[in-house]
Enzyme design. Structure first.
Site, mmCIF file in Angstrom:
data_model
loop_
_atom_site.group_PDB
_atom_site.id
_atom_site.type_symbol
_atom_site.label_atom_id
_atom_site.label_comp_id
_atom_site.label_asym_id
_atom_site.label_seq_id
_atom_site.Cartn_x
_atom_site.Cartn_y
_atom_site.Cartn_z
ATOM 1 N N TYR A 108 0.823 -1.217 0.000
ATOM 2 C CA TYR A 108 0.000 0.000 0.000
ATOM 3 C C TYR A 108 0.853 1.262 0.000
ATOM 4 O O TYR A 108 0.431 2.317 -0.456
ATOM 5 C CB TYR A 108 -0.971 -0.006 1.195
ATOM 6 C CG TYR A 108 -2.180 -0.864 0.904
ATOM 7 C CD1 TYR A 108 -3.344 -0.311 0.384
ATOM 8 C CD2 TYR A 108 -2.141 -2.244 1.098
ATOM 9 C CE1 TYR A 108 -4.443 -1.101 0.079
ATOM 10 C CE2 TYR A 108 -3.228 -3.042 0.798
ATOM 11 C CZ TYR A 108 -4.368 -2.467 0.288
ATOM 12 O OH TYR A 108 -5.444 -3.247 -0.026
ATOM 13 N N GLU A 150 -8.639 -7.311 4.486
ATOM 14 C CA GLU A 150 -7.838 -8.367 3.842
ATOM 15 C C GLU A 150 -7.195 -9.267 4.899
ATOM 16 O O GLU A 150 -7.146 -10.496 4.736
ATOM 17 C CB GLU A 150 -6.792 -7.729 2.911
ATOM 18 C CG GLU A 150 -7.466 -7.199 1.637
ATOM 19 C CD GLU A 150 -6.728 -6.084 0.917
ATOM 20 O OE1 GLU A 150 -5.496 -5.948 1.110
ATOM 21 O OE2 GLU A 150 -7.372 -5.341 0.154
ATOM 22 N N GLY A 287 -21.002 -16.545 -17.830
ATOM 23 C CA GLY A 287 -21.670 -16.398 -16.534
ATOM 24 C C GLY A 287 -22.306 -17.700 -16.043
ATOM 25 O O GLY A 287 -22.596 -17.853 -14.854
HETATM 26 C C1 HEM Z 1 -6.348 2.152 -1.247
HETATM 27 C C2 HEM Z 1 -5.655 1.434 -2.121
HETATM 28 C C3 HEM Z 1 -6.260 0.594 -3.205
HETATM 29 C C4 HEM Z 1 -7.456 0.747 -3.837
HETATM 30 C C5 HEM Z 1 -8.505 1.822 -3.634
HETATM 31 C C6 HEM Z 1 -7.571 -0.331 -4.791
HETATM 32 C C7 HEM Z 1 -8.662 -0.515 -5.620
HETATM 33 C C8 HEM Z 1 -8.800 -1.583 -6.469
HETATM 34 C C9 HEM Z 1 -9.967 -1.824 -7.293
HETATM 35 C C10 HEM Z 1 -11.206 -0.935 -7.360
HETATM 36 C C11 HEM Z 1 -9.753 -2.963 -7.974
HETATM 37 C C12 HEM Z 1 -10.724 -3.644 -8.956
HETATM 38 C C13 HEM Z 1 -11.569 -4.624 -8.168
HETATM 39 C C14 HEM Z 1 -12.540 -5.367 -9.058
HETATM 40 O O1 HEM Z 1 -12.149 -6.344 -9.645
HETATM 41 O O2 HEM Z 1 -13.694 -4.947 -9.155
HETATM 42 C C15 HEM Z 1 -8.445 -3.455 -7.595
HETATM 43 C C16 HEM Z 1 -7.838 -4.576 -8.125
HETATM 44 C C17 HEM Z 1 -6.503 -4.852 -7.965
HETATM 45 N N1 HEM Z 1 -5.636 -4.264 -7.067
HETATM 46 FE FE1 HEM Z 1 -6.049 -2.749 -5.864
HETATM 47 N N2 HEM Z 1 -6.446 -1.100 -4.727
HETATM 48 C C18 HEM Z 1 -5.629 -0.568 -3.780
HETATM 49 C C19 HEM Z 1 -4.397 -1.057 -3.398
HETATM 50 C C20 HEM Z 1 -3.716 -2.050 -4.054
HETATM 51 C C21 HEM Z 1 -2.376 -2.461 -3.747
HETATM 52 C C22 HEM Z 1 -1.531 -1.945 -2.601
HETATM 53 C C23 HEM Z 1 -2.034 -3.418 -4.643
HETATM 54 C C24 HEM Z 1 -0.710 -4.124 -4.731
HETATM 55 C C25 HEM Z 1 0.203 -3.809 -5.581
HETATM 56 C C26 HEM Z 1 -3.188 -3.627 -5.511
HETATM 57 C C27 HEM Z 1 -3.259 -4.531 -6.537
HETATM 58 C C28 HEM Z 1 -4.413 -4.823 -7.233
HETATM 59 C C29 HEM Z 1 -4.458 -5.823 -8.297
HETATM 60 C C30 HEM Z 1 -3.297 -6.654 -8.799
HETATM 61 C C31 HEM Z 1 -5.781 -5.837 -8.744
HETATM 62 C C32 HEM Z 1 -6.371 -6.670 -9.898
HETATM 63 C C33 HEM Z 1 -6.181 -5.873 -11.151
HETATM 64 C C34 HEM Z 1 -6.777 -6.483 -12.381
HETATM 65 O O3 HEM Z 1 -7.324 -7.590 -12.320
HETATM 66 O O4 HEM Z 1 -6.710 -5.833 -13.415
HETATM 67 N N3 HEM Z 1 -4.184 -2.777 -5.122
HETATM 68 N N4 HEM Z 1 -7.902 -2.595 -6.675
#
Ligand code: HEM
Ligand SMILES: Cc1cc2nc3c(=O)[nH]c(=O)nc-3n(C[C@H](O)[C@H](O)[C@H](O)COP(=O)(O)OP(=O)(O)OC[C@H]3O[C@@H](n4cnc5c(N)ncnc54)[C@H](O)[C@@H]3O)c2cc1C
Length: 416
Positions: A108, A150, A287
């Site tokens: 984060y 988490e 789906g």
């Molecule tokens: C406050 C911080 C964060 C927010 C608001 C956030 C928000 C999100 C959102 C909205 C999604 C899409 C969820 C869905 O599938 O509907 C997501 C996916 C993801 N997040 Fe985060 N995230 C945060 C922090 C992090 C961190 C620290 C990491 C690590 C590097 C991370 C890695 C990922 C990955 C790898 C995905 C999947 C992406 C994909 O499938 O294209 N996120 N996150």
């Protein structure tokens, strides 16, 4: 998730930051996608190891960028506006997605650094120290809630975040249709199958022939196979010059029995509650993978519960898992199946022609709806059902990609 967390949220933001966020939310929202589009290249340039955790298809289409932007804006609005829709579903979905990918608290700091850096890059001198501080506070409140959720989910699943994946051997590969395969997977380590709630997905990490490692989510399409689980993968074909889907093509064409895949613990909250109310499972295309495990589960645990399945596909030949769903459905006392095909075969007198239309089908009162398919399909289903008096909170949906809907979805019908 605990409601106490939700109720406590509005007072979390300091008064000073709340005023700044209220004054700047519009500007940030207007530039949010620009900001997140800058954020990812910055982060990947400094942390190329993250290219193996982020879905590069979603990077290419910009969907992940839009989902992140929408979630941060919706979170900020929910902090300052007591009337804003509840945020717990959005938070829960992100937390589940993160744990399926092994995201850890220390990451984060990396995301925060580059996200706030991207805000500065896009908004330039407009970002005064007070504005930067306020949005920093929003980011860390969001991050803290995600980290806490988490941690809870990792613990609940008995997963060490340092080792989020387990090896599974492919023991069978089944050709379901011309474009759909099922893989039956068996744990290749000492441990047994984890507990899987029907409707949940796993993240599968694949080492592609070009040397890239990529994760994708696949719903556990059957949980009735003893110590094995099944995933069902529809091949994604590139349209209008776009490339074919990387992982779905690889799994359809190249993976063979005996190979090993790295698989996460089950995740996701698209899960049927154990009340006895009637269920409508409305799916389209891939789906269908959410439908079979739910019907199996009801057959096992509540065979007298009313279940209606409604599925839309291109043709009957494209309708994967159809026979299995009907076979399991026969074990229920009250099971009805409807199908809609874009092209109906000349001998098929049961299916409807065209897109799914739920305006006329008989629906019992208090129906709980689970819908999964492309976004326009689910929007249509939801709006038809709201018009028919189904309450908004009885309708659950699963998006097979970054959720671009959750942060915007209104709680009540928007039409007159
Ligand atoms: C406050 C911080 C964060 C927010 C608001 C956030 C928000 C999100 C959102 C909205 C999604 C899409 C969820 C869905 O599938 O509907 C997501 C996916 C993801 N997040 Fe985060 N995230 C945060 C922090 C992090 C961190 C620290 C990491 C690590 C590097 C991370 C890695 C990922 C990955 C790898 C995905 C999947 C992406 C994909 O499938 O294209 N996120 N996150
Ligand atoms: C919770 C969840 C559950 C899921 N369950 C299932 C399931 O049970 N079964 C199933 O089949 N799928 C499921 N999916 C979808 C699955 O995770 C993958 O998204 C799907 O298999 C496509 O992955 P891919 O690697 O083949 O495609 P990708 O390579 O990721 O491509 C995706 C799209 O992006 C386009 N694209 C890629 N690169 C570019 C570019 N450079 N320019 C323009 N466009 C581009 C491609 O043409 C394609 O349309 C689920 C997804 C989620 C989030």
């Amino acid at each position: 998730m605990s409601t106490t967390l939700q109720e406590a949220t509005p007072s979390l933001l300091s008064e000073r930051s709340a005023a700044v966020v209220a004054a700047t939310a519009g500007v940030v929202a207007a530039h949010a996608e620009q900001i997140t589009a800058r954020f990812y290249p910055r982060m990947f340039a400094e942390h190329p190891e993250l290219l193996r955790v982020f879905n590069q298809g979603n990077q290419a289409t910009g969907e992940q960028s839009r989902a992140l932007a929408a979630s941060v804006v919706a979170y900020a609005v929910h902090l300052i506006d007591p009337e804003a829709p509840p945020f717990d579903r959005v938070l829960e979905r992100i937390a589940y997605k993160h744990i399926s990918l092994g995201i850890r608290p220390e990451q984060y700091t990396i995301v925060g650094y580059h996200l706030l850096g991207a805000v500065g890059e896009v908004l330039g001198d407009a970002v005064t120290p007070a504005i930067a501080d306020a949005w920093n506070e929003v980011y860390w409140l969001f991050a803290t809630q995600l980290v806490a959720e988490e941690a809870r989910l990792y613990q609940q699943a008995g997963v060490d975040p340092a080792r989020p994946l387990r090896p599974y051997r492919v023991v069978r590969k089944i050709e379901e249709t011309q474009d759909v395969i099922s893989l039956i997977l068996e744990p290749a380590d000492e441990a047994g199958l984890p507990e899987i709630s029907p409707g949940q997905y796993v993240s599968v990490f694949v080492d592609l022939p070009n040397g890239q490692r990529q994760p994708r989510q696949y719903t556990v399409s059957s949980t009735a196979l003893g110590n094995r689980l099944q995933i069902t993968v529809r091949r994604v074909r590139g349209a209008n010059g776009a490339p074919d889907g990387q992982v779905s093509t690889y799994l359809n064409d190249h993976i063979t029995v005996g190979e090993t895949l790295e698989v996460s613990a089950p995740a996701g909250d698209f899960v049927v509650q154990s009340s006895n109310g009637p269920l409508l499972l409305a799916s389209a295309g891939a789906g269908i993978t959410t439908v079979l495990p739910i019907v199996e589960h009801i057959a096992r645990t509540q065979p007298n519960r009313t279940v209606i399945v409604a599925h839309a596909d291109r043709t009957a030949q494209d309708h994967a898992l159809r026979d299995t769903v009907l076979h399991v459905g026969r074990q229920l006392d009250n099971f009805t199946a409807y199908t809609w095909y874009e092209t109906v075969g000349p001998d098929d007198h049961r299916s409807y022609q065209g897109f799914m239309d739920l305006t006329e089908i008989p629906l019992p009162a208090n129906i709980q709806v689970f819908t999964c398919g492309p976004l326009p399909f689910m929007r249509h289903i939801r709006s038809t059902l709201l018009d028919r008096g189904v309450s908004a909170d009885s309708i659950r949906y699963e998006v097979f990609g970054p959720d671009l809907w959750a942060a915007q979805i209104p709680d009540e019908p928007t039409h007159p």
